[in-house]
Design a protein around this motif. Structure first.
Motif, PDB file in Angstrom:
ATOM      1  N   VAL A 191      85.081  23.239 -44.320  1.00  9.73           N
ATOM      2  CA  VAL A 191      83.768  23.523 -43.719  1.00  9.73           C
ATOM      3  C   VAL A 191      83.261  24.896 -44.167  1.00  9.73           C
ATOM      4  CG1 VAL A 191      82.571  23.935 -41.530  1.00  9.73           C
ATOM      5  CG2 VAL A 191      84.059  21.944 -41.792  1.00  9.73           C
ATOM      6  N   ASP A 192      84.139  25.881 -44.223  1.00  5.77           N
ATOM      7  CA  ASP A 192      83.690  27.209 -44.667  1.00  5.77           C
ATOM      8  C   ASP A 192      83.164  27.129 -46.099  1.00  5.77           C
ATOM      9  OD1 ASP A 192      83.209  29.942 -44.573  1.00  5.77           O
ATOM     10  OD2 ASP A 192      85.278  30.514 -45.044  1.00  5.77           O
ATOM     11  N   THR A 193      83.902  26.450 -46.963  1.00  4.51           N
ATOM     12  CA  THR A 193      83.455  26.332 -48.354  1.00  4.51           C
ATOM     13  C   THR A 193      82.121  25.598 -48.428  1.00  4.51           C
ATOM     14  OG1 THR A 193      85.770  26.260 -49.072  1.00  4.51           O
ATOM     15  CG2 THR A 193      84.128  25.516 -50.649  1.00  4.51           C
ATOM     16  N   VAL A 195      79.811  25.451 -46.249  1.00  2.20           N
ATOM     17  CA  VAL A 195      78.717  26.310 -45.775  1.00  2.20           C
ATOM     18  C   VAL A 195      78.445  27.457 -46.761  1.00  2.20           C
ATOM     19  CG1 VAL A 195      77.892  27.762 -43.881  1.00  2.20           C
ATOM     20  CG2 VAL A 195      79.117  25.641 -43.377  1.00  2.20           C
ATOM     21  N   HIS A 196      79.471  27.938 -47.454  1.00  3.41           N
ATOM     22  CA  HIS A 196      79.189  28.940 -48.501  1.00  3.41           C
ATOM     23  C   HIS A 196      78.210  28.366 -49.526  1.00  3.41           C
ATOM     24  CE1 HIS A 196      83.258  31.039 -47.589  1.00  3.41           C
ATOM     25  NE2 HIS A 196      82.312  31.341 -46.723  1.00  3.41           N
ATOM     26  N   VAL A 197      78.434  27.109 -49.882  1.00  9.46           N
ATOM     27  CA  VAL A 197      77.526  26.493 -50.855  1.00  9.46           C
ATOM     28  C   VAL A 197      76.134  26.355 -50.230  1.00  9.46           C
ATOM     29  CG1 VAL A 197      77.095  24.507 -52.339  1.00  9.46           C
ATOM     30  CG2 VAL A 197      79.453  25.305 -51.988  1.00  9.46           C
ATOM     31  N   ALA A 264      73.616  32.158 -40.924  1.00 13.90           N
ATOM     32  CA  ALA A 264      74.643  31.483 -40.107  1.00 13.90           C
ATOM     33  C   ALA A 264      75.928  32.302 -40.105  1.00 13.90           C
ATOM     34  CB  ALA A 264      74.897  30.070 -40.641  1.00 13.90           C
ATOM     35  N   HIS A 265      76.276  32.841 -41.255  1.00 15.21           N
ATOM     36  CA  HIS A 265      77.490  33.656 -41.323  1.00 15.21           C
ATOM     37  C   HIS A 265      77.374  34.897 -40.437  1.00 15.21           C
ATOM     38  CE1 HIS A 265      79.381  31.289 -44.416  1.00 15.21           C
ATOM     39  NE2 HIS A 265      80.404  32.126 -44.427  1.00 15.21           N
ATOM     40  N   ARG A 266      76.239  35.574 -40.559  1.00 16.09           N
ATOM     41  CA  ARG A 266      76.085  36.825 -39.795  1.00 16.09           C
ATOM     42  C   ARG A 266      76.130  36.557 -38.290  1.00 16.09           C
ATOM     43  NH1 ARG A 266      77.289  38.120 -44.150  1.00 16.09           N
ATOM     44  NH2 ARG A 266      76.069  39.329 -45.634  1.00 16.09           N
ATOM     45  N   ASP A 278      87.251  30.643 -34.501  1.00 13.78           N
ATOM     46  CA  ASP A 278      87.561  30.805 -35.922  1.00 13.78           C
ATOM     47  C   ASP A 278      86.243  30.926 -36.693  1.00 13.78           C
ATOM     48  OD1 ASP A 278      90.199  30.373 -35.272  1.00 13.78           O
ATOM     49  OD2 ASP A 278      90.297  28.340 -36.116  1.00 13.78           O
ATOM     50  N   HIS A 279      86.331  31.588 -37.846  1.00 14.93           N
ATOM     51  CA  HIS A 279      85.118  31.767 -38.658  1.00 14.93           C
ATOM     52  C   HIS A 279      84.411  30.435 -38.940  1.00 14.93           C
ATOM     53  CE1 HIS A 279      82.404  32.964 -41.766  1.00 14.93           C
ATOM     54  NE2 HIS A 279      83.065  32.289 -42.693  1.00 14.93           N
ATOM     55  N   ALA A 280      85.161  29.437 -39.418  1.00 15.27           N
ATOM     56  CA  ALA A 280      84.525  28.161 -39.780  1.00 15.27           C
ATOM     57  C   ALA A 280      83.975  27.433 -38.546  1.00 15.27           C
ATOM     58  CB  ALA A 280      85.514  27.264 -40.522  1.00 15.27           C
ATOM     59  N   THR A 282      82.517  28.801 -36.030  1.00 10.85           N
ATOM     60  CA  THR A 282      81.181  29.356 -35.732  1.00 10.85           C
ATOM     61  C   THR A 282      80.137  28.702 -36.632  1.00 10.85           C
ATOM     62  OG1 THR A 282      81.233  31.215 -37.337  1.00 10.85           O
ATOM     63  CG2 THR A 282      82.195  31.626 -35.155  1.00 10.85           C
ATOM     64  N   LEU A 283      80.525  28.444 -37.874  1.00 10.68           N
ATOM     65  CA  LEU A 283      79.573  27.852 -38.827  1.00 10.68           C
ATOM     66  C   LEU A 283      79.279  26.403 -38.467  1.00 10.68           C
ATOM     67  CD1 LEU A 283      81.195  29.255 -42.099  1.00 10.68           C
ATOM     68  CD2 LEU A 283      79.264  30.224 -40.835  1.00 10.68           C
ATOM     69  N   ALA A 284      80.318  25.675 -38.059  1.00  6.36           N
ATOM     70  CA  ALA A 284      80.139  24.259 -37.697  1.00  6.36           C
ATOM     71  C   ALA A 284      79.151  24.120 -36.539  1.00  6.36           C
ATOM     72  CB  ALA A 284      81.486  23.638 -37.333  1.00  6.36           C
TER      73      ALA A 284
HETATM   74 ZN    ZN Z   1      82.465  31.842 -44.647  1.00  4.00          ZN
END
Ligand code: ZN
Ligand code: NZQ
Length: 385
Positions: A191-193, A195-197, A264-266, A278-280, A282-284
């Protein structure tokens, strides 16, 4: 396409024998500090393998770097490295260990309070010790980029710094080292990857067709291989593709010459600081809500993303966008990450506090158009419950 300069100095050493190939990348007379996390590097034998590969080197170990690496922990590593005259750092782990090690690399030769290096987005960093990375969790892309994200809970801070001194000299990527990841971290990494894209792709069109096609390739790969890693964790080819995708997702390549978002990251950093997600995770939670609220300014790219990634090509623009966001949410869920805060046992977020922290951190107008103002962020956060 925007004008750009692209330079990535990190050497990638990929494959089952990657750790066996790192010794040649470190000066023979170097005083090396090997850094790692709480437990996994030792428990699963990666630390031993690295130490054996560096037989004959002068080695010091510094373990215990936690997820979301803490300033206070890193200060202990900085003190140890100074005492031992360390001049090469070798990180074993995921984003947290690698980021923490990059920060230490800049702080060790710095003659002032290391906290100052976190100011000004890291722009004031003038030099750093060389860093190598042995990756055990593909997600952050930190092994091949110039970023580090450092936390200091006592002052409610999680901050990204960027500086070209922070590029690792080399990244050793052995997919077999990811076989031991727990399901939660497999999902987090995918999921983190993903969202990076999205942060670099889902903005507005600038005719960056190379960047778009590279991004779409990575997104399709993550959709195809991510779920396989959950059911077949020791499948080398699946892991190898996920590992390489994570590195390419945030090494500067797909983001060169195109607008980037990162809101979203910030905002996610504040949720990690306040609620321990976890970081990911938060993005989900944030990404589906953010895409809903910002669908207007992202319309063209959302339609392109829906069609090329999810095969959504019929219906009104509004329904296509809604379906695209629903499919994205379902994908995150299928990787084991709830996409609502209540899925993590958080009934209510203190929206005012999140916004106050973002403002205090100079992040009150984020996104590719600088239009993610506090009122927009409030609307997004309200949709996350
Ligand atoms: Zn990230
Ligand atoms: O501490 P140990 O015991 O090693 O356990 C770790 C940790 O608990 C475990 N783990 C790692 N490799 C393992 C393993 N467990 C079993 N087998 C293995 N092979 O996984 C847990 C999480 O590790 P962590 O490094 O925190 O995960 P991740 O790679 O997702 O990194 C998250 C950090 O990276 C930052 C995040 O903000 C967060 O602080 N990011 C860094 C970026 C960058 N530098 O460019 C960009 C990203 O957007 C992200 O913000």
């Amino acid at each position: 396409m925007f004008n750009f300069t692209f330079h990535n100095p990190t050497k990638v050493i990929f494959g089952k024998d990657a750790i066996g190939r790192i010794a040649g990348e470190i000066p023979r007379d170097a005083k090396v500090m090997i850094t790692y996390g709480a437990m996994s590097a030792r428990k699963y034998g990666v630390l031993d393998e690295v130490v054996s590969a560096l037989a004959g080197f002068d080695i010091t170990e510094f373990g215990g770097i936690e997820a979301n690496p803490e300033y206070e922990t890193l200060m202990q590593g900085i003190a140890l490295a100074r005492k031992k005259n360390i001049n090469f750092l070798l990180a074993i782990g995921g984003g947290s260990v690698i980021d923490g090690t990059k920060f230490m690399a800049a702080a060790i030769p710095f003659n002032n309070e290391p906290f100052l290096l976190l100011e000004n987005k890291g722009a004031d960093i003038c030099r750093a010790l060389p860093v190598g990375a042995v990756v055990t969790l593909p997600a952050s892309g930190s092994e091949m980029n110039n970023r580090a994200i450092i936390s200091r809970k006592s002052v409610r801070l999680k901050r990204a710094i960027m500086n070209d001194c922070l590029f690792p000299r080399f990244a050793a990527l052995d997919p077999t080292k990811t076989f031991t990841l727990p399901v939660r971290q497999i999902g987090n990494g995918v999921v983190d990857t993903f969202v990076h894209v999205l942060e670099q792709y889902l903005t507005y069109p600038v005719n960056g067709k190379v960047q778009d096609r590279l991004s779409e390739g990575l997104l399709l790969l993550l959709m195809e291989e991510g779920p396989k890693a959950l059911v077949d964790p020791k499948n080398y080819d699946v892991r190898a593709n996920l590992m390489w995708a994570a590195t390419l997702g945030l090494n500067g390549l797909i983001g060169a010459g195109v607008p980037q978002d990162w809101a979203a990251h910030r905002a996610g950093y504040e949720l990690t600081v306040l609620y321990g997600l976890d970081h990911a995770q938060t993005l989900a939670v944030i990404v589906p809500a953010m895409l809903k609220v910002r669908a207007g300014s992202k319309k063209q790219k959302l339609l392109q993303y829906g069609e090329r990634i999810w095969g959504i090509s019929s219906g009104t623009e509004a329904t296509r966008i809604d379906t695209t966001i629903d499919r994205t949410r379902a994908f995150f869920e299928s990787m084991g990450l709830p996409t609502r805060l209540r899925g993590y046992g958080i009934q209510a977020v203190d929206t005012d506090l999140v916004i106050k922290l973002l403002e205090a951190h100079g992040l009150s107008n984020m996104g590719e158009n600088n239009d993610v103002m506090p009122d927009v962020m409030r609307e997004i956060l309200n949709l996350c419950h």
